[in-house]
Every structure is written in structure tokens, then in C-alpha cells.
Design an enzyme around this catalytic site. Structure first.
Site, PDB file in Angstrom:
ATOM      1  N   SER A 149       0.819  -1.216   0.000  1.00  0.00           N
ATOM      2  CA  SER A 149       0.000   0.000   0.000  1.00  0.00           C
ATOM      3  C   SER A 149       0.850   1.261   0.000  1.00  0.00           C
ATOM      4  O   SER A 149       0.432   2.300  -0.528  1.00  0.00           O
ATOM      5  CB  SER A 149      -0.936   0.011   1.213  1.00  0.00           C
ATOM      6  OG  SER A 149      -1.874  -1.029   1.139  1.00  0.00           O
ATOM      7  N   HIS A 151      -6.522  -9.913   3.732  1.00  0.00           N
ATOM      8  CA  HIS A 151      -5.378 -10.526   4.408  1.00  0.00           C
ATOM      9  C   HIS A 151      -5.832 -11.653   5.334  1.00  0.00           C
ATOM     10  O   HIS A 151      -5.168 -12.686   5.447  1.00  0.00           O
ATOM     11  CB  HIS A 151      -4.618  -9.479   5.224  1.00  0.00           C
ATOM     12  CG  HIS A 151      -3.715  -8.606   4.415  1.00  0.00           C
ATOM     13  ND1 HIS A 151      -2.565  -9.052   3.810  1.00  0.00           N
ATOM     14  CD2 HIS A 151      -3.796  -7.283   4.117  1.00  0.00           C
ATOM     15  CE1 HIS A 151      -1.973  -8.052   3.177  1.00  0.00           C
ATOM     16  NE2 HIS A 151      -2.706  -6.963   3.339  1.00  0.00           N
ATOM     17  N   HIS A 161      -4.208  -2.085  -4.837  1.00  0.00           N
ATOM     18  CA  HIS A 161      -3.828  -3.428  -5.250  1.00  0.00           C
ATOM     19  C   HIS A 161      -4.977  -4.351  -4.900  1.00  0.00           C
ATOM     20  O   HIS A 161      -5.872  -3.989  -4.125  1.00  0.00           O
ATOM     21  CB  HIS A 161      -2.560  -3.896  -4.516  1.00  0.00           C
ATOM     22  CG  HIS A 161      -2.648  -3.699  -3.038  1.00  0.00           C
ATOM     23  ND1 HIS A 161      -3.476  -4.465  -2.226  1.00  0.00           N
ATOM     24  CD2 HIS A 161      -2.068  -2.785  -2.201  1.00  0.00           C
ATOM     25  CE1 HIS A 161      -3.381  -4.047  -0.989  1.00  0.00           C
ATOM     26  NE2 HIS A 161      -2.549  -3.012  -0.937  1.00  0.00           N
ATOM     27  N   HIS A 197      -0.979  -9.641  -0.993  1.00  0.00           N
ATOM     28  CA  HIS A 197      -1.438  -8.918  -2.174  1.00  0.00           C
ATOM     29  C   HIS A 197      -1.153  -9.726  -3.434  1.00  0.00           C
ATOM     30  O   HIS A 197      -0.373 -10.679  -3.409  1.00  0.00           O
ATOM     31  CB  HIS A 197      -0.728  -7.564  -2.278  1.00  0.00           C
ATOM     32  CG  HIS A 197      -0.916  -6.689  -1.086  1.00  0.00           C
ATOM     33  ND1 HIS A 197      -0.142  -5.577  -0.850  1.00  0.00           N
ATOM     34  CD2 HIS A 197      -1.790  -6.764  -0.043  1.00  0.00           C
ATOM     35  CE1 HIS A 197      -0.525  -5.005   0.281  1.00  0.00           C
ATOM     36  NE2 HIS A 197      -1.525  -5.705   0.783  1.00  0.00           N
TER      37      HIS A 197
END
Length: 496
Positions: free
Chosen positions: A89, A295, A334, A423
Site C-alpha cells: 500500500s 489478508h 492493489h 497482495h
């Protein structure tokens, strides 16, 4: 010095070349929305879930409706960092906030560690009002890249100082800050502080004229941004850590405002503050916790924060129609989780009433003697897993990995699959909206595939500001103030 001049020259050429092909509708204000960790499958799951609830809940006879974001698709965005095909990020926000590719973990600094100006800072230097509204901690990577400059995203205390203007070389550059992260603004003498020094950033903010809010009651005094209490500047941090997932917050609305409530309040405040000015505002909004749920591979939390993002997009679209000199772009930093939807039916997610984060809180807080009964009667029904077999319950208790086991079981029940807890390199969708001819020009300019560094350069052209001016102003102060790389810090995803 020569390299700095050279970089400004090259950057200027790139902007001129891009601008030469853009219609660039002149706007007075700009809203940029980041659905952190959001991918195309996130939107599909939310759309199918809402559609099924409205049309009989039969996945064998689906009737699809569009959510708000679906009506504003204009292109897609490439996301890689300078040192990795998969961005974090921080690198991504430096790209779409400052127009510069950099390494993962970098907060608004280039590969050499030199500070680079953000579109928010560039707007502030030209007299625009500014705001950051998020559901993460306010010093998390995405908001940080608009108002802080550090070599490592784990420098949370320093980021907080920059954002409020305590140690930012340009002083305070943000008029509205709302989100979580309260603990980094309190001195170490406060038992809930996350700082290791005596710096009291709330006291500093009050001294600079900020209204400070630390709870829902304080937020409610703003009256949706329409009261005297909502005069700029102000900071409202409503959780020591991240703000609550929407699936949890919606069941305890007295605890925290929703992202939608904060957005409405911020926009009304900014509109009031700029009503008689030729310059409007720049506002960055982040639906932060979509990423955290990715996540955690938590399908229900991911779903409900994605629905909230669409609610915000709907509200902003209506806002732009009423304020046609305002434009909006939105793209994720993302994708997160590698979400796929093969063999799926999202209807079982209807039975979920808490995030896996809330499950963990309840499980850790339980001090009774019968954990199995507590699991069966409280935890499993709340997480949509009532009716597990005895053997499955035994396995969960034996594994001692409640979060991982329950998210796996719920995902399997809904046919939701995750390829990673991190990610991915997938492109993300670009959304945008403007009223009338401005909207037409926006779509014409931004249709197609773009590198994420192009996005702030487009906003730069619309608002007639210069990123290079902000970069020059910052670099006059050298680089010592941006700190060091490889800072050891807390897990930036789930906790502090």
C-alpha cells in the site's frame, strides 16, 4: 542537485506529454477514493450477494443488478512497485498520491529516500482545503502518503507527527483527518498510548486551532458537517487501532461513525469552508478495511466493507451531480487475497454477524470453564457456522488456530476461494465520475489502461496545481527529517 533538476525536467516533460492528449475538464474540487485491497472479484461477490437478497436468494435463477461502482467503470490500472511486481500500500499510494514509483514500504519518498510532494500538498500550497477520511489508522500507509514522508511505513509515530503538522516542514497540510489510530496521538503517559515519548499530538492540534474528537459523541456534534463545530480544521480519531469492520460497527453504531457518515460530514464541512472561494478542496477517502479482510481471508468482513464502499460511491455520485465543479476518481491500490469465486454461492454469508477479528476478541476475552460450549453456542452461530459436526468442532479446538480454521470453513461453505493472505499483481479497476460535459471529458481522458502514477498527474491538471512545487518545497529541507529505512514496527495489517 543536478539529479534533482533533471528529475523535475523529466517529470515536467511527462506531464506535458500526457496533458497534451487530455481534455482536462477544469474542476474546482476533486475527490479520490481508494478501496484498499479491492479487486474485480470483490465487486462481483458484493453485487451477487445484494442481487440475490433482492431477487429470491436462488443462485440457480440469478437476477443481477448493478451496484454504484459498476455504473462508473472507465478503465483499469497497473500497480507494480519500483522493486517488486507486487506492490504494497505504501509504494502504491506514493504512486497514485505523488506520481512517483518507489520501493515497497516507502511513504512519499523516492527510491533514493528523498521526499516527493503529494497532490494533497500541491493543492494545499495553492489555497485548496484538504481532507483525509479512512477506516484504518490515520497513519496507515495510504493516508500517510498524502501528508507524511518517511522511508519506512512502520514509522507510525513520525507519520502521525507529520500528518498533524508537528514535524512536517510545511506545517499542517490537512484540514480534516478522520479515522482510527488515536493511540499515536497520545503521550506515553497515557496508558492507551502507542508512543514511546512524551509528545502529545492532540494537545499540539488544539494549540493550532484544531477541534479534537475521540469518540462518537464528539463526531455527532458536527451534525453532518453543518454545525459551527464542523468549522475547519478538525481531527476525529475514533479507535486506538483500526476502525471496526462494517459488519461489526453496524451492530454497534453508537461506538463509531461509518465511512459513509464520515464522508458526508467531511464533504459538507469542506463545501462550507470553500463556498465563497475560487479554490475548492481535495479529499482522499479510503475504504481501508476491505484489504484487512482480504489478508485475513474473511469473506463476510470483505463483503460488507465492499458494500459500504459502494454506498460511498453512490453518495459521492449524487454529491457531484449537485456540485458539478467537482470530479471523482477511484481505484484500489492493489488486490488482496487472490479472491476467486469458482463454485460459489454467497448466500451463506447472510448468516454471519461478526468478523473473524471480533471472533478473536470474544475468544480471547472468554474466561469461563467450558470453551467447547462457548464455541458451539456463541462463536460458531455468530460466524455463520452453526451445525458443524462433532469431528469438525474437535478439530477446531485441537488445532488452536481459530481464525484460520473458521475463515477456511466459512469460505468453503460459500464457495469463496483465496490464493494468498497477501497482495497480488492483478490490475485494478478505475472508476470515475463527473457531471455533464466534465464527466464526458473525464471518461474520454481516462478510458483504457493506466499506470498508477498517471492518476495524480491528471488531478494536477484538473485543479491546475503542480506536484513539482510541493516536491521543491519539501526538498529544500533535505532528507534527515524523513527518518530511516527498515524500522521494526507492529504488524501493519491487523494491529499495532
Amino acid at each position: 542537485m543536478r539529479s534533482i533538476i533533471s528529475s523535475f525536467f523529466i517529470s515536467g516533460l511527462l506531464i506535458q506529454r500526457a496533458a497534451a492528449g487530455w481534455l482536462l475538464p477544469e474542476g474546482r474540487s476533486f475527490i479520490y477514493i481508494v478501496p484498499d485491497g479491492f479487486g474485480q472479484a470483490s465487486q462481483t461477490m458484493a453485487r451477487d450477494y445484494v442481487s440475490l437478497l433482492k431477487n429470491g436468494e436462488n443462485p440457480r435463477a440469478p437476477v443481477s443488478i448493478q451496484l454504484a461502482a459498476d455504473t462508473m467503470v472507465i478503465g483499469n490500472v497497473r500497480t507494480q512497485a519500483s522493486d517488486n511486481l507486487i506492490t504494497d500500500s505504501a509504494a502504491s499510494a506514493t504512486a497514485f498520491g505523488c506520481g512517483v514509483k518507489t520501493y515497497n514500504n516507502a511513504i512519499a519518498v523516492d527510491d533514493d529516500g528523498s521526499p516527493v510532494g503529494s497532490i494533497l500538498e500541491a493543492a494545499k500550497l495553492k489555497g485548496f482545503k484538504t481532507g483525509l477520511v479512512v477506516t484504518s489508522t490515520i497513519n496507515h500507509a495510504t493516508p500517510a502518503c498524502y501528508a507524511a514522508h518517511v522511508k519506512d511505513r512502520n514509522s507510525y509515530a513520525k507519520i502521525a507527527e507529520h500528518e498533524i503538522g508537528y514535524s512536517h516542514p510545511l506545517g499542517s497540510v490537512v484540514d480534516i483527518l478522520m479515522g482510527g489510530g488515536r493511540c499515536y496521538f497520545k503521550p506515553q503517559s497515557d496508558p492507551s498510548s502507542c508512543r514511546k515519548d512524551d509528545v502529545d499530538l492532540f494537545a499540539f492540534a488544539k494549540g493550532k486551532g484544531f477541534r479534537v474528537m475521540q469518540d462518537r459523541a464528539g463526531f455527532d456534534e458536527l451534525n453532518k458537517g453543518k454545525s459551527k463545530a464542523a468549522d475547519l480544521p478538525y481531527i476525529g480519531l475514533f479507535n486506538d487501532d483500526q476502525m471496526m469492520y462494517e459488519i461489526d460497527r453496524s451492530r454497534q453504531p453508537e461506538q463509531e461513525p461509518s465511512l459513509l457518515e464520515m464522508v458526508e460530514t467531511a464533504l459538507n464541512s469542506l463545501d462550507r469552508a470553500t463556498k465563497w472561494s475560487l479554490k475548492g478542496y481535495f479529499l482522499m477517502i479510503e475504504a481501508s478495511r476491505i484489504d484487512h479482510a482480504g489478508h485475513a481471508n474473511d469473506p463476510a468482513a470483505h463483503l460488507h466493507d465492499t458494500i459500504m464502499y459502494n454506498d460511498v460511491m453512490a453518495f459521492v455520485r449524487e454529491w457531484v451531480d449537485k456540485h458539478p465543479d467537482t470530479l471523482m476518481l477511484s481505484a484500489a491500490d492493489h488486490e488482496c487475497g487472490g479472491l476467486t469465486l469458482n463454485g460459489y454461492n454467497p448466500i451463506p454469508l447472510k448468516d454471519v454477524s461478526m468478523s473473524i477479528e471480533q471472533v478473536g476478541r470474544l475468544w480471547r476475552a472468554y474466561n469461563g470453564t467450558d470453551r467447547r460450549r462457548y464455541l458451539v453456542e456463541m462463536i460458531l452461530p455468530g460466524y455463520g457456522l452453526a451445525g458443524l459436526s462433532d469431528s469438525e468442532i474437535d478439530a477446531v479446538l485441537k488445532n488452536n488456530n481459530l481464525g484460520g480454521d473458521l475463515t477456511r470453513l466459512l469460505s468453503k461453505k460459500a464457495g469463496v476461494n483465496w490464493s494468498t493472505g497477501g497482495h497480488t499483481a492483478a490490475d485494478v479497476t478505475l472508476y470515475g465520475y463527473g457531471n455533464g460535459w466534465r464527466g464526458g471529458n473525464l471518461k474520454s481522458d481516462m478510458a483504457g489502461n493506466h499506470d498508477n502514477t498517471e492518476l495524480p498527474k491528471y488531478i494536477e491538471g484538473v485543479l491546475k496545481v503542480k506536484l513539482s512545487d510541493a516536491t521543491r518545497a519539501l526538498q529544500r529541507h533535505g532528507t534527515d527529517w524523513v527518518g530511516k529505512r527498515d524500522v521494526v514496527g507492529p504488524n501493519h495489517i491487523h494491529s499495532h
